[in-house]
Design a protein around this motif. Structure first.
Motif, PDB file in Angstrom:
ATOM      1  N   ARG A   1       1.168   0.725  13.326  1.00  0.00           N
ATOM      2  CA  ARG A   1       0.545  -0.457  12.673  1.00  0.00           C
ATOM      3  C   ARG A   1       0.497  -0.513  11.081  1.00  0.00           C
ATOM      4  O   ARG A   1      -0.014  -1.470  10.617  1.00  0.00           O
ATOM      5  CB  ARG A   1      -1.087  -0.287  13.046  1.00  0.00           C
ATOM      6  N   HIS A   2       0.878   0.708  10.456  1.00  0.00           N
ATOM      7  CA  HIS A   2       1.207   0.647   8.866  1.00  0.00           C
ATOM      8  C   HIS A   2       2.444   0.548   8.407  1.00  0.00           C
ATOM      9  O   HIS A   2       3.439   0.716   9.027  1.00  0.00           O
ATOM     10  CB  HIS A   2       0.668   2.096   8.645  1.00  0.00           C
ATOM     11  N   HIS A   3       2.538  -0.530   7.365  1.00  0.00           N
ATOM     12  CA  HIS A   3       3.606  -0.627   6.763  1.00  0.00           C
ATOM     13  C   HIS A   3       3.158  -0.472   5.222  1.00  0.00           C
ATOM     14  O   HIS A   3       2.070  -0.587   4.811  1.00  0.00           O
ATOM     15  CB  HIS A   3       3.927  -2.347   6.763  1.00  0.00           C
TER      16      HIS A   3
ATOM     17  N   ARG B   1       0.018  -7.337  12.704  1.00  0.00           N
ATOM     18  CA  ARG B   1      -0.741  -6.781  13.495  1.00  0.00           C
ATOM     19  C   ARG B   1      -1.190  -8.010  14.726  1.00  0.00           C
ATOM     20  O   ARG B   1      -1.368  -7.709  15.820  1.00  0.00           O
ATOM     21  CB  ARG B   1      -2.091  -5.866  13.091  1.00  0.00           C
TER      22      ARG B   1
ATOM     23  N   ASP C   1      -0.334   3.842   2.450  1.00  0.00           N
ATOM     24  CA  ASP C   1       0.197   4.071   3.621  1.00  0.00           C
ATOM     25  C   ASP C   1       1.707   4.652   3.636  1.00  0.00           C
ATOM     26  O   ASP C   1       2.032   4.541   5.026  1.00  0.00           O
ATOM     27  CB  ASP C   1      -0.091   2.836   4.453  1.00  0.00           C
TER      28      ASP C   1
ATOM     29  N   ARG D   1       0.854  -1.348  -0.112  1.00  0.00           N
ATOM     30  CA  ARG D   1      -0.086   0.066   0.201  1.00  0.00           C
ATOM     31  C   ARG D   1       0.775   1.249  -0.127  1.00  0.00           C
ATOM     32  O   ARG D   1       1.137   1.800   1.006  1.00  0.00           O
ATOM     33  CB  ARG D   1      -0.949   0.096   1.249  1.00  0.00           C
TER      34      ARG D   1
ATOM     35  N   GLU E   1      -7.010  -2.001  14.503  1.00  0.00           N
ATOM     36  CA  GLU E   1      -8.065  -2.879  13.834  1.00  0.00           C
ATOM     37  C   GLU E   1      -7.158  -4.144  13.356  1.00  0.00           C
ATOM     38  O   GLU E   1      -6.051  -3.851  12.883  1.00  0.00           O
ATOM     39  CB  GLU E   1      -8.158  -1.924  12.459  1.00  0.00           C
ATOM     40  N   ILE E   2      -7.577  -5.361  13.619  1.00  0.00           N
ATOM     41  CA  ILE E   2      -6.726  -6.562  13.059  1.00  0.00           C
ATOM     42  C   ILE E   2      -7.411  -7.069  12.027  1.00  0.00           C
ATOM     43  O   ILE E   2      -6.773  -7.530  11.086  1.00  0.00           O
ATOM     44  CB  ILE E   2      -6.483  -7.347  14.550  1.00  0.00           C
TER      45      ILE E   2
ATOM     46  N   ASN F   1     -10.839  -7.259   9.059  1.00  0.00           N
ATOM     47  CA  ASN F   1     -12.018  -6.607   8.432  1.00  0.00           C
ATOM     48  C   ASN F   1     -12.577  -7.808   7.819  1.00  0.00           C
ATOM     49  O   ASN F   1     -12.085  -8.543   6.668  1.00  0.00           O
ATOM     50  CB  ASN F   1     -11.475  -5.744   7.451  1.00  0.00           C
TER      51      ASN F   1
ATOM     52  N   GLY G   1      -4.094  -8.353   9.040  1.00  0.00           N
ATOM     53  CA  GLY G   1      -2.826  -8.056   8.977  1.00  0.00           C
ATOM     54  C   GLY G   1      -2.050  -9.155   9.967  1.00  0.00           C
ATOM     55  O   GLY G   1      -1.994  -9.336  11.107  1.00  0.00           O
TER      56      GLY G   1
HETATM   57  P1  ATP Z   1      -6.343   0.963   8.941  1.00  0.00           P
HETATM   58  O1  ATP Z   1      -7.930   1.640   9.192  1.00  0.00           O
HETATM   59  O2  ATP Z   1      -5.765   0.682  10.168  1.00  0.00           O
HETATM   60  O3  ATP Z   1      -5.673   1.866   8.230  1.00  0.00           O
HETATM   61  P2  ATP Z   1      -7.503  -0.285   6.787  1.00  0.00           P
HETATM   62  O4  ATP Z   1      -8.972  -0.230   7.241  1.00  0.00           O
HETATM   63  O5  ATP Z   1      -7.169   0.471   5.888  1.00  0.00           O
HETATM   64  O6  ATP Z   1      -6.386  -0.235   8.267  1.00  0.00           O
HETATM   65  P3  ATP Z   1      -8.258  -2.942   5.364  1.00  0.00           P
HETATM   66  O7  ATP Z   1      -8.259  -2.144   4.123  1.00  0.00           O
HETATM   67  O8  ATP Z   1      -9.584  -3.417   6.089  1.00  0.00           O
HETATM   68  O9  ATP Z   1      -7.363  -2.094   6.405  1.00  0.00           O
HETATM   69  O10 ATP Z   1      -7.327  -4.050   5.368  1.00  0.00           O
HETATM   70  C1  ATP Z   1      -7.655  -5.368   6.217  1.00  0.00           C
HETATM   71  C2  ATP Z   1      -6.469  -5.515   7.162  1.00  0.00           C
HETATM   72  O11 ATP Z   1      -5.169  -5.516   6.643  1.00  0.00           O
HETATM   73  C3  ATP Z   1      -6.677  -4.564   8.399  1.00  0.00           C
HETATM   74  O12 ATP Z   1      -7.564  -5.063   9.302  1.00  0.00           O
HETATM   75  C4  ATP Z   1      -5.017  -4.546   8.865  1.00  0.00           C
HETATM   76  O13 ATP Z   1      -5.062  -5.619   9.952  1.00  0.00           O
HETATM   77  C5  ATP Z   1      -4.417  -4.922   7.796  1.00  0.00           C
HETATM   78  N1  ATP Z   1      -3.769  -3.953   7.276  1.00  0.00           N
HETATM   79  C6  ATP Z   1      -4.247  -2.834   6.484  1.00  0.00           C
HETATM   80  N2  ATP Z   1      -3.333  -1.910   6.091  1.00  0.00           N
HETATM   81  C7  ATP Z   1      -2.163  -2.179   6.575  1.00  0.00           C
HETATM   82  C8  ATP Z   1      -0.796  -1.591   6.496  1.00  0.00           C
HETATM   83  N3  ATP Z   1      -0.564  -0.663   5.864  1.00  0.00           N
HETATM   84  N4  ATP Z   1       0.012  -2.344   7.107  1.00  0.00           N
HETATM   85  C9  ATP Z   1      -0.135  -3.360   7.931  1.00  0.00           C
HETATM   86  N5  ATP Z   1      -1.398  -4.081   8.042  1.00  0.00           N
HETATM   87  C10 ATP Z   1      -2.390  -3.485   7.270  1.00  0.00           C
END
Ligand code: ATP
Ligand code: MG
Ligand code: MG
Ligand code: MG
Length: 465
Positions: A84-86, A232, A75, A68, A199-200, A202, A229
């Protein structure tokens, strides 16, 4: 539990529940020009959700490598700032293609977290889309979760879309409360973007196919797409707050400290470098090469950001490519292609690094001088443009440095300088066209000397004069 074991626990849990284990697909989406990089587990099944492709299974489970760092899900700017973001991460997922729907999806997720992994229920928090009464009923009445740890959210958080078009639907998310020592509030309250409630997982209830004109048509069969993730979940199970404290990242951070000579393992720059080696290396594995446009430019920007962070902690020489070995040690087993291509990856990264190293130091000197002499909060557009044009600093790289000094960049000014440059080179290429016409009308052989006059040389001559 190590990250590699957690990945395996997830996949075998869903296998045991009738899901077929499928390999991660490439970071470069196959046959999907609407998508920059694979950003979720469901991408490789897009056609299956749309009913355009039929597989010999209707339940699948994967650990999907995702990036991403551009496009709809980006991100890059969060790395180094949140826990929490990579740019690169692994998404664990289970999928139902017209088979089970909301109730089973919810039951599987809750069972996996609270029974299989034994997470305490009073640390978990659940959200649904405010219009999704069905999901709400399942959570509150069938799963019997505590209504005090439950909230209803709007489209921004709980309506999932892969991109501007494609399969999408309302979702239900599961959060983990890292405890009152961490700042932040529960989903839907003030501070919910901070890192206390992370958020872990979805769970997306795929019901629609979004059309290019924004309208939504029903999918042939409602389906399920979930994404969790791995990093996470590892943080939760390893009792650490930040993803950067898990086993895999600690190993990469130590390796980054070693090759940069940095001594403070908490340094944000080491986190960024550890993050970026994963996205950079895996993008190369999947065939992306650093370049000046599209996917290749995203890769170039990631590499240059990493190198700049190395420079920041005092490493002025080439170092980034040396992290490939540490990455292979951590991830070569689940991703044999990484181990197989390690030498090529090193070569590509090293080349890019050597090229940028030539201008980075001088560019940093210029920028530091400008920052020191700056009145106000804004780095002028001409400086940003000069860094871009002469020293190879992508816009976001300069913005990243500016942010560290609580400054911003003048993007409009940058764009104006860019436009001016474009016009100049346009005029000069009109000019060289004229030369060519002269050559055409005259004797080609006699005037062949003009042909070496490239656009760049003409621009340089014009700028000088
Ligand atoms: P956040 O709100 O924390 O940015 P998201 O709602 O964008 O997360 P989703 O698109 O729902 O994330 O992706 C499903 C899962 O993937 C998330 O619940 C999370 O565990 C993981 N995830 C999403 N983006 C990242 C990221 N940039 N780095 C690590 N894990 C991620
Ligand atoms: Mg996000
Ligand atoms: Mg979210
Ligand atoms: Mg989400």
């Amino acid at each position: 539990m190590k990250s590699s074991e957690i990945r395996e626990r997830f996949l075998s849990f869903f296998e045991k529940n009738g899901h077929t284990r499928i390999d991660s697909s490439s970071l470069v989406p196959v046959n999907d020009p609407t998508l920059l990089f694979t950003n979720a587990g469901m991408n490789q099944f897009k056609e299956v959700f749309l009913g355009l492709d039929v597989r010999d299974y209707n339940r699948a489970t994967t650990s999907q490598r995702c990036v991403r760092a551009g496009g709809k899900h980006n991100d890059l700017e969060n790395v180094g700032y949140t826990a929490r973001h990579h740019t690169f991460f692994e998404m664990l997922g289970n999928f139902s293609f017209g088979d089970y729907f909301k109730e089973d999806a919810i039951r599987y997720a809750w069972t996996f977290l609270t029974e299989e992994l034994g997470l305490p229920k009073d640390r978990l928090w659940v959200t649904v889309h405010y219009e999704d009464k069905e999901a709400e009923d399942i959570w509150l009445n069938k799963m019997g979760i505590d209504p005090n740890r439950f909230s209803r959210m709007g489209d921004k958080d709980n309506f999932w879309m892969m991109g501007d078009t494609g399969p999408c639907g309302p979702c239900s998310e599961i959060f983990y409360d890292h405890g009152p020592e961490v700042a932040g509030g529960p989903p839907g309250s003030e501070g919910d973007d901070l890192d206390r409630y992370i958020e872990i997982w979805n769970l997306v209830f795929m019901q629609f196919d979004q059309q290019p004109d924004g309208s939504r048509v029903n999918l042939p069969k409602p389906s399920v797409d979930t994404g969790m993730g791995l990093e996470r979940l590892s943080a939760v199970l390893q009792h650490v707050h930040s993803n950067y404290e898990i086993d895999l990242f600690q190993a990469l951070i130590k390796a980054a400290a070693k090759v940069t000579g940095a001594s403070n393992l908490e340094d944000k720059s080491l986190r960024v470098i550890a993050d970026h080696i994963r996205s950079a290396a895996f993008l190369v594995v999947d065939g992306v090469m650093p370049s000046n446009e599209g996917r290749g430019y995203v890769l170039r920007r990631i590499i240059r950001r990493a190198i700049r962070h190395g420079h920041k902690v005092g490493q002025k020489g080439v170092f980034f490519y040396q992290l490939v070995d540490a990455l292979v040690a951590e991830m070569g087993q689940p991703y044999p292609e990484l181990a197989r291509l390690a030498e090529q990856v090193k070569k590509v990264l090293r080349q890019e690094e050597e090229q940028f190293a030539k201008t980075l130091d001088n560019g940093m000197r210029l920028l530091t001088e400008v920052i020191e002499g700056l009145e106000g909060q804004v780095i002028p557009g001409e400086t940003v443009f000069k860094l871009y044009d002469t020293y190879g600093f992508p816009l976001d790289l300069t913005a990243d440095i500016a942010r560290e000094h609580d400054l911003i960049i003048d993007e409009d000014g940058f764009n104006k300088s860019m436009e001016r440059q474009r016009k100049l080179s346009q005029e000069s290429s009109d000019f060289s066209m004229k030369i060519e016409q002269v050559i055409d009308f005259g004797s080609k052989t006699e005037f062949s000397g003009y042909e070496v006059l490239s656009d760049d040389a003409v621009v340089a001559a014009l700028l000088d004069g």
